[in-house]
Design an enzyme around this catalytic site. Structure first.
Site, mmCIF file in Angstrom:
data_model
loop_
_atom_site.group_PDB
_atom_site.id
_atom_site.type_symbol
_atom_site.label_atom_id
_atom_site.label_comp_id
_atom_site.label_asym_id
_atom_site.label_seq_id
_atom_site.Cartn_x
_atom_site.Cartn_y
_atom_site.Cartn_z
ATOM 1 N N HIS A 392 0.827 -1.205 0.000
ATOM 2 C CA HIS A 392 0.000 0.000 0.000
ATOM 3 C C HIS A 392 0.872 1.270 0.000
ATOM 4 C CE1 HIS A 392 -3.749 2.214 1.272
ATOM 5 N NE2 HIS A 392 -2.828 3.068 1.677
ATOM 6 N N GLU A 393 1.788 1.328 0.954
ATOM 7 C CA GLU A 393 2.639 2.526 1.068
ATOM 8 C C GLU A 393 3.566 2.653 -0.141
ATOM 9 O OE1 GLU A 393 1.583 4.511 3.087
ATOM 10 O OE2 GLU A 393 0.523 3.199 4.503
ATOM 11 N N HIS A 399 3.686 6.605 -6.722
ATOM 12 C CA HIS A 399 2.870 7.703 -7.275
ATOM 13 C C HIS A 399 3.612 9.036 -7.082
ATOM 14 C CE1 HIS A 399 -1.498 9.533 -7.484
ATOM 15 N NE2 HIS A 399 -0.736 9.939 -8.467
HETATM 16 ZN ZN LIG Z 1 -3.071 5.182 1.964
#
Ligand SMILES: [Zn+2]
Length: 606
Positions: A392-393, A399
């Site tokens: 997730h991180e 990004h």
């Molecule tokens: Zn998040």
């Protein structure tokens, strides 16, 4: 547990890439602001005040100067904040952190004149600015500002609104104080007769435990606390809705919803379409509840039975190095370049602060600035949940990396509406890889169940919240007073609709609205639902898709905030103004549920 000094270098994030040491940071701070006591801190900025109407060159100079200061400030801030979180008891780190926060506050104050001055200019001048090649680097930035002009009041009235700001936060602050500090929940006995202390954190754990009696007791006791204060909590929520209504009416928006979505340039139809699309397919959620009831072998499925995992015998553990490896592998559908950037980040550039140490901040996040690595804070403990957190991180960090590599400073951050897309996308890739590799049917059931629970919690539950939020605002807009009875009745009805006939709607759930902080956030939660829908739809496309789908997704990662969020997602390949992505996400839920049903039937017969 290790002290910070005892943590080996390889397990720490590479803060030295920002400043070699604390001393170097202090030198840089001094050079940046030689005298922090003296204001204005940036006299050069003040020279532009009152000059913006003259020509676009002045506007550009002022913006360049502001961005330059902001950029340096962010770099100093990032270092101080990372060090602070490494060891929150370190007095030096704490002092430096507070220094930079104070300076950031001063910067906000010393630049507060800019936007109102620009917005007060006549439209003809603003349109000249927009057309001017001198300001081409800031075209979208200025366009966004001008969009708000229609709803901006006279300088006097704006000043009055700003003055009221602090007082209008009272409802939320009071709710936080009562909920986070004053409320005590006592303890609950489990089925073995042991007393278990109940708190917000332990509630989340107990409600997933196999011990059904414990689940039932914590569910009842937790909600009864809120019930006791239902009048107070109803007034607080009313106060916050009144606050939103005041802001909306002061600026002449047609509704609270419009007032909340307009600044993001999201049409209210996106919100309504989400609710409608979810309503259309509540049958799959009902089917999932029926499956729960059957697998858990319950005569009645209660609301305290909906979080417990459907298999109890699985405990997947993975050391950190293996987690990095599998996360890197899982992003293969995004191409070699993406994979190499991530590998380099993990293994060469040391983005990640891996494990717990004494006084380290809990939880996990991705953080950084334009001139830093996209750092990741973890408290890795070998659990499967931690592997997903890393994925997730890493999604956030990649990004950030792509946006910062591609965009100029002013567009290098991505907005909240887009923030959770890249992170959820990468979690989905990880699930796919793990399920594909999984040989043990019980492990596979566990993984599928986890994914289904993710979608249930993020898409269905948050949409139910969004619907409730809309309802209470509409009531207040129409002059209907919110009473505990009305709120409870509406909330019960929603639960009935969402959970369907297989679930017993326990009376305690009627008060759940009273404990959800997000209802104070002003139409925030729907973004969780749209975020996961976009992420699932995009992952489906990229995994099965062609080169052009991957390229489209990567260009979304590169986009930062250079377009409005809806336009950015369109570029990636999903149109959030249509119900299609939400429908597709529910299709995914449906497909996973069928897989789970099949597996459960097979293992039952083995
Ligand atoms: Zn998040």
């Amino acid at each position: 547990m290790k002290t910070r000094e005892e943590v080996p270098l390889d397990d720490r994030w590479n803060v030295e890439a920002l400043y070699p040491n604390q001393n170097a940071w202090e030198q840089a701070f001094k050079k940046f602001v030689p005298n922090p006591q003296k204001s204005p801190h940036w006299p050069a900025l003040q020279q532009y005040q009152g000059t913006l109407e003259k020509d676009p060159k002045k506007v550009k100079e002022a913006l360049d100067l502001m961005m330059g200061i902001d950029r340096e400030l962010s770099k100093l801030y990032t270092y101080a904040h990372l060090r602070h979180d490494e060891d929150i008891a370190n007095p030096q780190f704490k002092k430096n952190y507070e220094q930079i926060l104070t300076l950031a506050h001063a910067f906000a104050q010393e630049t507060a004149w800019f936007q109102p001055e620009l917005m007060a200019l006549p439209d003809t001048v603003l349109n000249q600015f927009l057309a001017s090649p001198i300001l081409s680097d800031y075209h979208f930035y200025i366009e966004k500002m001008i969009r708000m002009k229609k709803y901006t009041l006279s300088p006097d009235n704006e000043k009055l609104l700003a003055l009221a700001g602090q007082a209008l936060q009272t409802s939320y602050k009071t709710f936080s104080a009562i909920n986070d500090a004053d409320f005590k929940f006592g303890s609950v006995e489990n089925s073995q007769g042991e007393a278990k202390p109940l708190s917000h954190a332990s509630y989340g754990i107990y409600i997933r435990e196999q011990d059904r009696l414990l689940r039932e007791r914590v569910f009842k006791q937790y909600h009864q606390k809120y019930e006791t204060y239902e009048n107070t909590l109803c007034e607080l929520l009313t106060g916050q809705v009144q606050n939103h209504l005041f802001q909306a009416r002061a600026r002449q928006f047609s509704s609270c919803l419009e007032s909340a979505l307009f600044p993001k340039n999201i049409d209210t139809s996106v919100y309504h379409a989400l609710i409608e699309a979810v309503h259309e397919r509540l049958d799959v959620l009902h089917r999932y509840m029926q499956l729960r009831k059957r697998i858990l072998q319950l005569d009645e499925l209660h609301l305290y039975d909906i979080y417990v995992p459907l298999t109890s015998a699985v405990d997947i553990r993975m050391p950190y190095a293996e987690a990095e490896k599998i996360v890197i592998e899982s992003v293969a559908p995004l191409g070699k370049e993406y994979q190499e950037f991530l590998r380099k980040g993990f293994q060469k550039q040391r983005w990640v602060d891996r494990y717990e140490n004494q006084n380290k901040r809990s939880g996990a996040y991705s953080s950084g600035c334009f001139d830093s690595l996209p750092y990741i804070l973890m408290n890795y403990k070998d659990l499967l949940r931690d592997v997903f957190t890393l994925a997730h991180e890493a999604g956030h960090s990649m990004h950030s990396l792509y946006s910062r590599k591609t965009q100029p400073y002013q567009y290098s951050d991505y907005p909240i509406f887009l923030a959770e897309v890249a992170s959820t996308f990468n979690e989905d890739l990880l699930t796919r890889l793990l399920i594909e590799r999984c040989k043990d049917p019980h492990e596979k059931i566990f993984l599928l169940n986890q994914k289904i629970e993710d979608i249930r919690g993020t898409l269905f539950r948050q949409t139910m919240f969004a619907e409730f939020e809309l309802l209470i605002h509409q009531h207040v807009e129409q002059g209907t007073p919110l009473t505990p009875q009305l709120l409870k009745q509406e909330y019960r009805q929603l639960n009935q609709t969402y959970f369907g006939p297989a679930t017993v709607i326990d009376p305690e759930i009627e008060i759940e609205w009273a404990r959800i902080p997000h209802f104070y956030y002003n139409f925030y939660v729907f973004q969780y639902a749209t975020g996961i829908s976009a992420a699932l739809a995009l992952a489906e496309k990229v995994v099965d898709g062609q080169e052009k789908d991957r390229t489209a997704y990567l260009s979304f990662l590169q986009g930062g905030s250079s377009k409005y969020p809806i336009d950015m997602l369109k570029m990636a390949g999903v149109d959030m103004t249509s119900p299609a992505p939400v429908k597709a996400a529910i299709e995914t839920f449906d497909r996973l549920l069928s897989e789970l049903e099949q597996l459960l039937n097979q293992t039952a017969t083995v």
